[in-house]
Every structure is written in structure tokens, then in C-alpha cells.
Design a protein around this motif. Structure first.
Motif, PDB file in Angstrom:
ATOM      1  N   ALA A 145       0.846  -1.206   0.000  1.00 52.26           N
ATOM      2  CA  ALA A 145       0.000   0.000   0.000  1.00 52.26           C
ATOM      3  C   ALA A 145       0.869   1.239   0.000  1.00 52.26           C
ATOM      4  CB  ALA A 145      -0.946  -0.022   1.198  1.00 52.26           C
ATOM      5  N   THR A 146       1.492   1.524  -1.132  1.00 51.98           N
ATOM      6  CA  THR A 146       2.337   2.710  -1.281  1.00 51.98           C
ATOM      7  C   THR A 146       1.743   3.628  -2.338  1.00 51.98           C
ATOM      8  OG1 THR A 146       3.726   1.706  -3.001  1.00 51.98           O
ATOM      9  CG2 THR A 146       4.370   1.341  -0.690  1.00 51.98           C
ATOM     10  N   LEU A 147       2.159   4.886  -2.301  1.00 47.30           N
ATOM     11  CA  LEU A 147       1.660   5.856  -3.266  1.00 47.30           C
ATOM     12  C   LEU A 147       1.995   5.444  -4.691  1.00 47.30           C
ATOM     13  CD1 LEU A 147       0.332   8.576  -3.872  1.00 47.30           C
ATOM     14  CD2 LEU A 147       2.561   9.665  -3.526  1.00 47.30           C
ATOM     15  N   THR A 148       3.213   4.911  -4.893  1.00 46.31           N
ATOM     16  CA  THR A 148       3.622   4.488  -6.239  1.00 46.31           C
ATOM     17  C   THR A 148       2.712   3.390  -6.769  1.00 46.31           C
ATOM     18  OG1 THR A 148       5.924   5.051  -5.770  1.00 46.31           O
ATOM     19  CG2 THR A 148       5.521   3.540  -7.602  1.00 46.31           C
ATOM     20  N   ASN A 149       2.411   2.404  -5.932  1.00 41.19           N
ATOM     21  CA  ASN A 149       1.565   1.300  -6.368  1.00 41.19           C
ATOM     22  C   ASN A 149       0.132   1.759  -6.642  1.00 41.19           C
ATOM     23  OD1 ASN A 149       3.632  -0.569  -6.246  1.00 41.19           O
ATOM     24  ND2 ASN A 149       3.169  -1.193  -4.149  1.00 41.19           N
ATOM     25  N   VAL A 150      -0.355   2.699  -5.847  1.00 42.83           N
ATOM     26  CA  VAL A 150      -1.704   3.231  -6.084  1.00 42.83           C
ATOM     27  C   VAL A 150      -1.754   3.955  -7.426  1.00 42.83           C
ATOM     28  CG1 VAL A 150      -3.427   4.886  -5.286  1.00 42.83           C
ATOM     29  CG2 VAL A 150      -2.280   3.395  -3.650  1.00 42.83           C
ATOM     30  N   ILE A 151      -0.748   4.779  -7.702  1.00 45.78           N
ATOM     31  CA  ILE A 151      -0.702   5.502  -8.983  1.00 45.78           C
ATOM     32  C   ILE A 151      -0.641   4.520 -10.152  1.00 45.78           C
ATOM     33  CG2 ILE A 151       0.695   7.053 -10.411  1.00 45.78           C
ATOM     34  CD1 ILE A 151       1.509   8.496  -7.849  1.00 45.78           C
ATOM     35  N   LEU A 152       0.166   3.466 -10.017  1.00 43.47           N
ATOM     36  CA  LEU A 152       0.257   2.459 -11.082  1.00 43.47           C
ATOM     37  C   LEU A 152      -1.079   1.753 -11.291  1.00 43.47           C
ATOM     38  CD1 LEU A 152       3.750   0.846 -10.331  1.00 43.47           C
ATOM     39  CD2 LEU A 152       3.144   2.327 -12.259  1.00 43.47           C
ATOM     40  N   ALA A 153      -1.753   1.434 -10.190  1.00 46.48           N
ATOM     41  CA  ALA A 153      -3.053   0.762 -10.300  1.00 46.48           C
ATOM     42  C   ALA A 153      -4.078   1.659 -10.978  1.00 46.48           C
ATOM     43  CB  ALA A 153      -3.541   0.357  -8.912  1.00 46.48           C
ATOM     44  N   VAL A 154      -4.101   2.933 -10.607  1.00 45.85           N
ATOM     45  CA  VAL A 154      -5.039   3.879 -11.224  1.00 45.85           C
ATOM     46  C   VAL A 154      -4.741   4.043 -12.711  1.00 45.85           C
ATOM     47  CG1 VAL A 154      -5.716   6.313 -11.279  1.00 45.85           C
ATOM     48  CG2 VAL A 154      -5.560   5.112  -9.090  1.00 45.85           C
ATOM     49  N   MET A 155      -3.465   4.115 -13.060  1.00 45.53           N
ATOM     50  CA  MET A 155      -3.087   4.226 -14.474  1.00 45.53           C
ATOM     51  C   MET A 155      -3.534   2.996 -15.246  1.00 45.53           C
ATOM     52  SD  MET A 155       0.754   5.883 -14.190  1.00 45.53           S
ATOM     53  CE  MET A 155       1.052   5.579 -15.943  1.00 45.53           C
ATOM     54  N   CYS A 156      -3.372   1.812 -14.664  1.00 48.51           N
ATOM     55  CA  CYS A 156      -3.802   0.571 -15.326  1.00 48.51           C
ATOM     56  C   CYS A 156      -5.305   0.565 -15.553  1.00 48.51           C
ATOM     57  CB  CYS A 156      -3.382  -0.630 -14.496  1.00 48.51           C
ATOM     58  SG  CYS A 156      -1.619  -0.988 -14.519  1.00 48.51           S
ATOM     59  N   VAL A 157      -6.056   1.088 -14.583  1.00 51.07           N
ATOM     60  CA  VAL A 157      -7.514   1.158 -14.718  1.00 51.07           C
ATOM     61  C   VAL A 157      -7.904   1.982 -15.944  1.00 51.07           C
ATOM     62  CG1 VAL A 157      -9.569   2.211 -13.690  1.00 51.07           C
ATOM     63  CG2 VAL A 157      -8.080   0.748 -12.303  1.00 51.07           C
ATOM     64  N   TRP A 158      -7.305   3.165 -16.073  1.00 48.99           N
ATOM     65  CA  TRP A 158      -7.639   4.037 -17.205  1.00 48.99           C
ATOM     66  C   TRP A 158      -7.174   3.437 -18.528  1.00 48.99           C
ATOM     67  CZ3 TRP A 158     -10.505   8.486 -17.253  1.00 48.99           C
ATOM     68  CH2 TRP A 158     -10.857   9.002 -16.010  1.00 48.99           C
ATOM     69  N   ILE A 159      -5.984   2.862 -18.544  1.00 46.51           N
ATOM     70  CA  ILE A 159      -5.458   2.278 -19.774  1.00 46.51           C
ATOM     71  C   ILE A 159      -6.330   1.109 -20.226  1.00 46.51           C
ATOM     72  CG2 ILE A 159      -3.528   0.983 -20.768  1.00 46.51           C
ATOM     73  CD1 ILE A 159      -1.670   2.688 -19.010  1.00 46.51           C
ATOM     74  N   CYS A 160      -6.671   0.212 -19.292  1.00 44.72           N
ATOM     75  CA  CYS A 160      -7.505  -0.940 -19.646  1.00 44.72           C
ATOM     76  C   CYS A 160      -8.869  -0.497 -20.155  1.00 44.72           C
ATOM     77  CB  CYS A 160      -7.675  -1.855 -18.430  1.00 44.72           C
ATOM     78  SG  CYS A 160      -6.195  -2.769 -17.966  1.00 44.72           S
ATOM     79  N   GLY A 161      -9.442   0.520 -19.518  1.00 44.01           N
ATOM     80  CA  GLY A 161     -10.764   0.974 -19.911  1.00 44.01           C
ATOM     81  C   GLY A 161     -10.844   1.382 -21.368  1.00 44.01           C
ATOM     82  N   PHE A 162      -9.815   2.078 -21.855  1.00 41.32           N
ATOM     83  CA  PHE A 162      -9.866   2.574 -23.231  1.00 41.32           C
ATOM     84  C   PHE A 162      -9.211   1.617 -24.227  1.00 41.32           C
ATOM     85  CE2 PHE A 162     -10.593   6.440 -20.782  1.00 41.32           C
ATOM     86  CZ  PHE A 162     -11.661   6.975 -21.480  1.00 41.32           C
TER      87      PHE A 162
END
Length: 318
Positions: free
Chosen positions: A120-137
Motif C-alpha cells: 500500500a504505497t503511493l507508487t503502487n496506487v498511482i500504477l493501479a489507477v493508471m492501469c484502470v484508465w489504460i484498460c478501460g480505453f
């Protein structure tokens, strides 16, 4: 078409509610300090996605698609990105995957709390959020390529086996995430029940000078916070499933050869349910999520101090 007018009106109302409600959620999480947790970071991303989805839904409902596209690159872009509903379905897909990420974050926090502290680190959260947006589109890029502009009209390429594409997309962006979330929620439920059983009822009287009562109070407080967050997200998951399943099933049946009347009241209701999902979460948070309600009171001046049982630090496993 006249039969679709009530649907357009309903989508317009849902779009307005979704914009206002999700905007409020974003503002609350940004402004109130004790809302700055890992879980709320994903809730913020969910609200942001639903806010943009509601905005696109509203625009697509109130702005009619022209019969003739503008000439040149403008018409091509309008056809491939707007008429194809690439942005709308991309945001809907991103919403699904963010809900999956939020569910897995809670799963790690509750079932594997010590491992959660490391991940649960800031870097991992940012990576997870980026993956969400990338996968969506990325998963919706096919709509950009199968739509094309010809003679100022937006047309769709004829696919040899369209059912393969549609069923595959439904499996990837709906059935797999839903199945994973269902299994995870069942496991979390069992873990929380076992944790409550191990904690047991608090003794009525604590020995003088003993710190056991304070420790038990902290554990019980943490357990209550976890259960409240879990129940809130479970309701979000159930609402998402109820709103999306009928429409996904109808489309799947259609491409499997079942006759479907896309002008029928039943189909239009399933479309309305999909539109409604984008504005439901803020109401769920306001009714069920205790931390969000406390943050609302804090934001609007009814409560000026951080609540005792809030999960104020991002590294808290609860």
C-alpha cells in the motif's frame, strides 16, 4: 424515435445527478484530510470516472448526432470517437476495473494486512489507477477501427463473426471482473466473520490498571471500520451488478442468435439501468459510508475535528 424520448429524458436527469453527486464526492475527498487514505484514493478515482461518464452521457443525450458529418478530419474523428461512443464505453469499462481494483485493495487490507502494509504505497496506487484508465480505453479501441466515415456518413464495418468480438468483450470487461469480485467478497465475508468470532464480546469490567480494555476497544473500532467500508463497497458492487447484468445478457443473447427487440420497453429499461448506475454511488456513500458522512459534516462546518475512529493514515490496514 418517440419511444426513446423518455429514455433520453431519463439519461439527461441521471447525467445531471451523476455530475453533481460524483463532483461532491471528489471535493469531499480532496478537502477533508482524514479522507486521504488508500481506499478513498480508489473511491476518488471511481467518482472521477463516473463524473466524466455522466458528463459524456449527458452530452450524448442532449446533443443529437448530425445526419451528415463535417467533411475532412473532423468528420472522421467525430465518427470514430463520438458516434462510436468510444469515450462513453471506455469510461464504463474503466469504472468496472476501478471497482475491481478497489475490491482487491480491500481484500489485501483485510485478508493479508501485513502484506498490505508493504504494497500500500503511493507508487503502487498511482500504477493501479493508471492501469484502470489504460484498460478501460484499450479494451474499447475496437470501436475506433470498426467505425469509419464515408460520404459524410458514419458507418460500421461488416465483421465476419461479430458475435465472437461481442462475447469476448463481455467476458473481458464484465464477466471476469464480476466473477473475481464475487469470489473476493465471499472470502472477505468469511474472514470478517472469523475475526469477529475471535474478538468475541468485550468483558463488562476490565481489571484496574489493565491496558487490555484499550487494546480491545482499538481492535473492535478497527473491525467496525473495516466492516462498514466492506458493507459500503459490497452495496456498490451489488448495485453495479444489478444495473449492468440485464443489458449485458440481452446483448450477449442477441449476438448468439436470439431475437431481440431493441425498441421494446424491456430493453430500454436495461439501458436506463446502465445510465442510472453512474449516479448511485454518491447516494450509497452518503447513506452507508460513515467516514464519508463525517467528512461531509466536517466540510460544511458541522464538525471541525477529525473523528476518533477515522482511518486517518494511508498506511492503516483497515
Amino acid at each position: 424515435m418517440a419511444e426513446q424520448l423518455p429514455l433520453l429524458i431519463f439519461q439527461t436527469i441521471m447525467g445531471c445527478l451523476g455530475i453533481c453527486g460524483n463532483c461532491l464526492v471528489c471535493v469531499v475527498i480532496i478537502k477533508v484530510h482524514f479522507m486521504h487514505t488508500i481506499t478513498n484514493a480508489f473511491i476518488f478515482n471511481q467518482a472521477l470516472i463516473d463524473f466524466l461518464g455522466s458528463l459524456v452521457l449527458l452530452l450524448s443525450s442532449v446533443i443529437p448526432i448530425p445526419d451528415l458529418l463535417p467533411p475532412g478530419a473532423g468528420g472522421v474523428i467525430l465518427c470514430r470517437l463520438w458516434v462510436s461512443r468510444f469515450f462513453l464505453w471506455g469510461l464504463f469499462c474503466a469504472s468496472t476495473y476501478n471497482l475491481l481494483a478497489l475490491t482487491l485493495e480491500r481484500y489485501l487490507a483485510i485478508v493479508f494486512p501485513f502484506k498490505y502494509q508493504r504494497f500500500a504505497t503511493l507508487t503502487n496506487v498511482i500504477l493501479a489507477v493508471m492501469c484502470v484508465w489504460i484498460c478501460g480505453f484499450v479494451f474499447n479501441l475496437y470501436s475506433v477501427f470498426i467505425n469509419y466515415s464515408e460520404n459524410l456518413e458514419c458507418k460500421r464495418k461488416s465483421l465476419k463473426h461479430p458475435e465472437i468480438l461481442v462475447i469476448s468483450m463481455n467476458v473481458i470487461v464484465y464477466f471476469i471482473p464480476m466473477t473475481v469480485m464475487l469470489v473476493v467478497y465471499i472470502h472477505i465475508t468469511l474472514v470478517l466473520k472469523k475475526g469477529a468470532a475471535r474478538l468475541g464480546p468485550a468483558p463488562a469490567v476490565q481489571p484496574s490498571g489493565s491496558g487490555g480494555g484499550a487494546i480491545n476497544d482499538q481492535r473492535e473500532s478497527l473491525m467496525r471500520a473495516r466492516r462498514n467500508t466492506f458493507k459500503t463497497l459490497l452495496i456498490v458492487f451489488i448495485a453495479f451488478t444489478v444495473c449492468w447484468t440485464p443489458n449485458v445478457v440481452i446483448y450477449s443473447l442477441f449476438y448468439l442468435g436470439v431475437a431481440v427487440d431493441f425498441s421494446s420497453a424491456i430493453y430500454l429499461i436495461t439501458v436506463a439501468m446502465v445510465a442510472a448506475n453512474g449516479c448511485l454511488n454518491p447516494f450509497i456513500y452518503a447513506i452507508k459510508y460513515k467516514q464519508f458522512r463525517k467528512a461531509l459534516k466536517t466540510l460544511f462546518g458541522r464538525q471541525n475535528q477529525i473523528p476518533e475512529n477515522s482511518l486517518a493514515t494511508p498506511t492503516n490496514p483497515g
